[in-house]
Design an enzyme around this catalytic site. Sequence first.
Site, PDB file in Angstrom:
ATOM      1  N   ASN A 143      10.101  -1.564  -0.586  1.00 16.99           N
ATOM      2  CA  ASN A 143       9.493  -1.137   0.665  1.00 16.99           C
ATOM      3  C   ASN A 143       7.965  -1.095   0.543  1.00 16.99           C
ATOM      4  OD1 ASN A 143       8.901  -0.073   3.148  1.00 16.99           O
ATOM      5  ND2 ASN A 143      10.438   1.521   3.071  1.00 16.99           N
ATOM      6  N   ASP A 144       7.473  -0.182  -0.303  1.00 22.57           N
ATOM      7  CA  ASP A 144       6.017  -0.015  -0.397  1.00 22.57           C
ATOM      8  C   ASP A 144       5.297  -1.300  -0.810  1.00 22.57           C
ATOM      9  OD1 ASP A 144       6.286   2.625   0.315  1.00 22.57           O
ATOM     10  OD2 ASP A 144       6.448   3.310  -1.751  1.00 22.57           O
ATOM     11  N   VAL A 145       5.934  -2.106  -1.696  1.00 27.04           N
ATOM     12  CA  VAL A 145       5.250  -3.286  -2.223  1.00 27.04           C
ATOM     13  C   VAL A 145       5.145  -4.413  -1.195  1.00 27.04           C
ATOM     14  CG1 VAL A 145       5.826  -2.793  -4.616  1.00 27.04           C
ATOM     15  CG2 VAL A 145       7.357  -4.229  -3.269  1.00 27.04           C
ATOM     16  N   VAL A 146       5.830  -4.274  -0.048  1.00 26.74           N
ATOM     17  CA  VAL A 146       5.685  -5.281   1.009  1.00 26.74           C
ATOM     18  C   VAL A 146       5.127  -4.647   2.276  1.00 26.74           C
ATOM     19  CG1 VAL A 146       7.536  -6.764   0.149  1.00 26.74           C
ATOM     20  CG2 VAL A 146       8.085  -4.976   1.787  1.00 26.74           C
ATOM     21  N   ALA A 179       6.393   6.109  -1.558  1.00 29.91           N
ATOM     22  CA  ALA A 179       5.107   6.661  -1.177  1.00 29.91           C
ATOM     23  C   ALA A 179       5.183   7.408   0.160  1.00 29.91           C
ATOM     24  CB  ALA A 179       4.050   5.559  -1.094  1.00 29.91           C
TER      25      ALA A 179
END
Lengths: 97, 459
Positions: free
Chosen positions: B385-388, B426
């Site tokens: 999720n956070d990395v995209v 996050a």
Amino acid sequence: MSNGLALLSIFVLAVFVGFEVVAKVSTTLHTPLMSGANAIHGIILVGAIEVASNATSNLPTVLSILAIVLATINMVGGFVVTDRMLEMFKGKKKEVK
Amino acid sequence: MNSNLYGLLGLVAAVCFILALKGLSSPKSARRGNIIGAIGATLGTILVFWAPGGHHKNLIPILGAIAFGVLVGVPAARRIQMTQMPQLVALFNGVGGGAAALVSTVEYLRLGKGATSAEIIATVFTVVVGCVSFSGSIITFLKLQEIMTTRPVVFPGGRFVIAGTLAALLGSAGWVINSGGTKPLVIMGALALAFGVLFVLPVGGADVPIVISLLNAFTGLTVAASGYVLQATLLIVAGTLVGASGTILTRLMAAAMGRSLFGTLFGAFTAKPQESSGAAEVRSVKSGSADDVAILLNYAQRVVIVPGFGLAVAQAQHTVRELADLLASKGVDVAYGIHPVAGRMPGHMNVLLAEANVPYEQLVEMEEVNPTFPQTDVVLVVGANDVVNPAAKTTPGCPIYGMPILDVAQAGNVIFLKRSMRPGFAGIENELLYDPKTTLLFGDAKDSLTKVVSALKAL
């Protein structure tokens, strides 16, 4: 005094060695490297055993025995968990060949 | 034992540690490196029982304590799930820091008035940093284990409390150095424990692994300082190696996430409070079935799979490989887009996919995969999720702002395999989920992938 200076020299030289050996490590290995380094500082076990074997009264004995337990967990657990992480890289190499 | 022989064997153990770190830096020699490190540690431990000039008391309790430590440490390390390794490393690091603080305290009590000022300063350093590392690691453990919230914990006036604790800590350190004695040392230790907690609480989300690495370096330096107090060369060398390499590693990890170390540690204080606009409004997302996903994949030319923590939780690495192989057999060009900090630790995904024997050439790092997204038909995001999350580019002040991301929005279609609409680690909403070209497939990653695989076989 000169002994203190010798220890300080060892410290400074070890800083440079520490910087050098990990200067180029790929992101793939960040986790195992951190875990392996974590296991290495478990060597505080040596210090814990040393103070325990010189302890004469109760409080130092109890504290140093506690330190031995904690340090052993750090060292032994650390090496085992690192080995488990790295075990998985081994399978991959077989596949490539 | 002869003191020359003793020193020489200690040197062998120290060299083992250097070779261990060297080995761990390269994939080919990593496992051997770890074993060399273990040999060095075993050698050092056996050696200390023959230390020249030692009193060799308390042998039975010492051996008992070692046996107990092994009985706790080995099963913990053996049984832990891959997903929980980061917090286990944090915990091991914490107990190591605690052990170093105890060792210096005991030696300090033994030296009493006979301690030189250099020894007292080294003791103060060990107790302070060891206690910070101990309590800080416990908090990171609780965060990663999700026993407590993973978000940054900030309370009103927090920065003044932290500054006040730090000032009191430095004051107590001065007190110990000036007047000595047990009471100031205990007060200083308590303040250091409190500071460790306060220091880690405001760090949240994806920054936690960086903090583990930093605390790891701290513990290394602590061990080196206690080595100075004990005049033990091996401890100085090993501790310093870990301190120095840990510092470099922490910087590399922070760089992989595109943040400065300072920003990571103090970001929570400088960040503007997040507006919770849009939280109440219900927005529509497009959710699809496994069949829809299978059809999208079947007619794609190029598919990039982006794995994340959800893949690790669901233990879906074997299923994802099955899907990739199936697609490859249908002539689809398949690659894995690996974000350096996907999962809970840098390299987490590489370890996980290696377990499923995914060929190394298919793992493409962020810099190489990003330019290929415009030519990619389908991106399959498995539990990431956070990395995209495009918020890293578009929303200044959000916790991941500035972190390089995988630019999956450039691809033709994006499929998210998610358990729920819950935001990532996050704790930030992902705008991409509401994008018209995004399809969501809800459910456990492994179940969803299995369904997609069978749907694909049926086509």
